[in-house]
Enzyme design. Sequence first.
Site, mmCIF file in Angstrom:
data_model
loop_
_atom_site.group_PDB
_atom_site.id
_atom_site.type_symbol
_atom_site.label_atom_id
_atom_site.label_comp_id
_atom_site.label_asym_id
_atom_site.label_seq_id
_atom_site.Cartn_x
_atom_site.Cartn_y
_atom_site.Cartn_z
ATOM 1 N N GLU A 236 -67.210 49.671 50.591
ATOM 2 C CA GLU A 236 -67.988 49.786 51.831
ATOM 3 C C GLU A 236 -68.387 48.442 52.453
ATOM 4 O OE1 GLU A 236 -69.923 54.208 51.250
ATOM 5 O OE2 GLU A 236 -71.222 52.490 50.871
ATOM 6 N N GLU A 356 -64.584 58.968 49.828
ATOM 7 C CA GLU A 356 -65.908 59.404 49.373
ATOM 8 C C GLU A 356 -66.377 60.503 50.305
ATOM 9 O OE1 GLU A 356 -69.140 56.700 48.723
ATOM 10 O OE2 GLU A 356 -67.879 55.145 47.831
#
Length: 463
Positions: A236, A356
Amino acid sequence: MSTYLRLMILSMTLSMILVGNPGILVFGFAEQEQTEMITDGAENHLLYPGTSNRNIEEGGDWQMVKKNRNQFLVNGQPFYVNGFNTYWLMVFAADNSTRGKVTELFQQASSVGLTVCRTWAFNDGQWRALQKSPGVYDEDVFKALDFVVSEARKYRIRLILSLVNNWDAYGGKSQYVKWGKDAGLNLTSDDDFFSHPTLRSYYKAHVKAVLNRVNTFTNVTYKNDPTIFAWELMNEPRCTSDPTGDKLQSWIIEMAVHVKSMDAKHLVEIGVEGFYGPSAPKRAQYNPNSYAIQVGTDFIRNHQALGVDFASVHIYADSWISQTITDFHLQFTKSWMEAHIEDAERYLKMPVLFSEFGVSTKDPGYNSSFRDALISTVYKTLLNSTKRGGSGAGSLLWQLFPEGTDYMDDGYAVVLSKSPSTSNIISLHSTRLAIFNSVCSWKCHWRCKKKDVLETFLNHDEV
């Protein structure tokens, strides 16, 4: 009769139907070739726990995942992914009292047909650190990562290994900045991780150490191990100090090429969440909020960097839109996925993995039925792409836990033995993808005389 056994019987029945008419070309293969392929597919994909383990241990076929345009391939066959995240595997493997949980997790994941696990190949400067200081490693922790890779291989589960964290957990970019300050560098922001040449060199050295690691259990160098599905540059990444995205883009370009220069065999992905940036203002309408365009990431531009093989997207309506559960979360999930699948096809010409997704049990209004609805929404959206040969290449649930690890739960953990309805949904989706992976060549894109039979099964929600 167990759900698993019913799925296997239905799978084999469908396989027999698909080869029932001699001489018909099925998904680009003649009938004899198709029969052999389904036999192999049953061994390699459908009978998840047993036969496949023996094949690998006895030196059977276990090849690298490759990419052809917008599809993943293994040995020339499609490889659509149903997988999961469990980030803490290395740390658990480093302690003999918890190492068994790694094996338990892979056993359970394999039992419902999950084929890919995303986990951390980093722990920087923290408790039980892999990298204690720049270029200095704890051999016992590295052996723990060796164990994770070795166990995954036994259960025919491939790994996406992430190489550093954007966040503070497990060290992250802030730990690299701290190391730089300790070395006397004039650093003012954690985002200096992306731009300062010394910190870039620290990261490059870590990449080199991991890729060139020789597994102490298998004696296979990581960069040569087909168990590893892909390298993820960062979990991320965000660079809020530069909303233009230039600073992060420069880092992505340099690091993707760096990884590929040492390992041309494995796939590479960035690890971004999928937010649209300044390069695609018309796509910003799909962002979950107005802040998303300001975090320094840029989905389309980022994935056009040389050396990046597939796109990554995360899905967290409960974090990005509203913590309180509503049906709008499902609507957002579907439109968010469809937008990225479209972009992967139209602009990027590559697969997109929703690496995710999940929902927290701590959210106001949460119940297990909503979690099942969310997972089903993700799976159905992907199947719609699969049926037309689209770029939707798979998904990774955040996150799968074995029993007895509740103290690590961030609210998103799924324990299969405690969640029978969720387990059934995951298992059915795995079976659908396993059949498709077994009976279709990448060239077919569903243009064949058996399409209706398979499509009926893929759209059938009960077994």
